[in-house]
Design a protein around this motif. Sequence first.
Motif, PDB file in Angstrom:
ATOM      1  N   ASP A 207       1.035  -0.953   0.348  1.00 23.13           N
ATOM      2  CA  ASP A 207       0.066  -0.086   0.193  1.00 23.13           C
ATOM      3  C   ASP A 207       0.760   1.249   0.436  1.00 23.13           C
ATOM      4  O   ASP A 207       1.365   1.818   0.892  1.00 23.13           O
ATOM      5  CB  ASP A 207      -0.954   0.028   1.263  1.00 23.13           C
ATOM      6  N   LEU A 208       0.971   1.941  -1.631  1.00 26.68           N
ATOM      7  CA  LEU A 208       1.857   3.019  -1.355  1.00 26.68           C
ATOM      8  C   LEU A 208       1.009   4.101  -1.909  1.00 26.68           C
ATOM      9  O   LEU A 208       1.565   5.298  -2.147  1.00 26.68           O
ATOM     10  CB  LEU A 208       2.513   2.878  -2.015  1.00 26.68           C
ATOM     11  N   ARG A 209      -0.338   4.253  -1.235  1.00 24.96           N
ATOM     12  CA  ARG A 209      -1.129   4.998  -1.386  1.00 24.96           C
ATOM     13  C   ARG A 209      -0.394   6.655  -0.975  1.00 24.96           C
ATOM     14  O   ARG A 209      -1.076   7.901  -1.760  1.00 24.96           O
ATOM     15  CB  ARG A 209      -2.505   4.704  -0.810  1.00 24.96           C
ATOM     16  N   SER A 210      -0.087   6.514   0.232  1.00 23.56           N
ATOM     17  CA  SER A 210       0.652   7.490   0.856  1.00 23.56           C
ATOM     18  C   SER A 210       1.295   8.410  -0.054  1.00 23.56           C
ATOM     19  O   SER A 210       1.960   9.835   0.704  1.00 23.56           O
ATOM     20  CB  SER A 210       0.582   7.311   1.959  1.00 23.56           C
ATOM     21  N   LEU A 211       2.074   7.410  -0.263  1.00 26.71           N
ATOM     22  CA  LEU A 211       3.248   7.975  -0.972  1.00 26.71           C
ATOM     23  C   LEU A 211       2.984   9.256  -2.823  1.00 26.71           C
ATOM     24  O   LEU A 211       3.494   9.792  -3.039  1.00 26.71           O
ATOM     25  CB  LEU A 211       3.886   7.242  -1.814  1.00 26.71           C
ATOM     26  N   HIS A 212       1.941   8.779  -2.976  1.00 22.72           N
ATOM     27  CA  HIS A 212       0.763   9.444  -4.084  1.00 22.72           C
ATOM     28  C   HIS A 212       0.944  11.147  -3.692  1.00 22.72           C
ATOM     29  O   HIS A 212      -0.801  11.546  -3.491  1.00 22.72           O
ATOM     30  CB  HIS A 212       0.068   8.821  -4.749  1.00 22.72           C
ATOM     31  N   LEU A 213       1.551  12.086  -3.820  1.00 29.12           N
ATOM     32  CA  LEU A 213       1.509  13.072  -2.745  1.00 29.12           C
ATOM     33  C   LEU A 213       0.747  14.396  -4.404  1.00 29.12           C
ATOM     34  O   LEU A 213       1.326  13.755  -5.382  1.00 29.12           O
ATOM     35  CB  LEU A 213       2.690  13.818  -2.270  1.00 29.12           C
ATOM     36  N   LEU A 214       0.228  14.631  -4.241  1.00 30.12           N
ATOM     37  CA  LEU A 214      -0.664  15.196  -5.340  1.00 30.12           C
ATOM     38  C   LEU A 214       0.196  17.033  -5.492  1.00 30.12           C
ATOM     39  O   LEU A 214       0.006  17.067  -6.814  1.00 30.12           O
ATOM     40  CB  LEU A 214      -2.229  15.755  -5.722  1.00 30.12           C
TER      41      LEU A 214
END
Length: 150
Positions: A28-35
């Motif tokens: 789960d790398l969703r938190s690394l996807h900084l918009l």
Amino acid sequence: MAVHIVPAQVTDVQRVLADHPRYWGDRDLRSLHLLALVQEFGSTCLAARADDGIRGYLIGFVTPDGTGYVHLIATRDDTRGTGLGRDLYAAFVEAAREQGAVRLKAITSVANEGSVAFHRSLGFQARVEEDYNGPGRAMVVFTRALPGAP
Ligand SMILES: CC(C)(COP(=O)(O)OP(=O)(O)OC[C@H]1O[C@@H](n2cnc3c(N)ncnc32)[C@H](O)[C@@H]1OP(=O)(O)O)[C@@H](O)C(=O)NCCC(=O)NCCS
């Protein structure tokens, strides 16, 4: 089916996040996807768009000292091994050079053997940096000079 590598928009990353396991599996790398990275470094964040969605993407930027840093790169599970990861890097190199990049850098977890093999295929040197993420938290660091750079 045609695939177009273009500067990424926030909506591209949101589409990726909605289908996250197809790019990252169980991790789960969703938190690394900084918009904010896409907002602020738009020309070095890339999406490979096709009629059936986002085949792959790269989030990167150029540091003030001329390092083209790749924060994330992934290709969709049904697209692996077709050369898209290589194409995304080539497009990133072109964009990063326009901003003065003379070298490339990326990191990955020590367990990510596929990423290590991929980066080695692209000519990167790989080394383990024991405390990269803080004491005892090792990461693999990839580096590569850009051809023609001093
Ligand atoms: C790593 C990743 C981006 C590679 O993308 P890809 O589109 O499959 O890569 P390509 O098809 O362009 O391959 C380029 C080269 O890398 C090699 N390669 C790619 N993945 C490999 C793997 N798992 N094992 C061994 N070699 C690999 C290919 O054989 C190819 O070599 P060649 O050009 O010398 O024949 C993709 O596997 C992925 O999205 N993985 C999950 C996310 C991830 O871990 N990202 C990297 C960490 S930031």
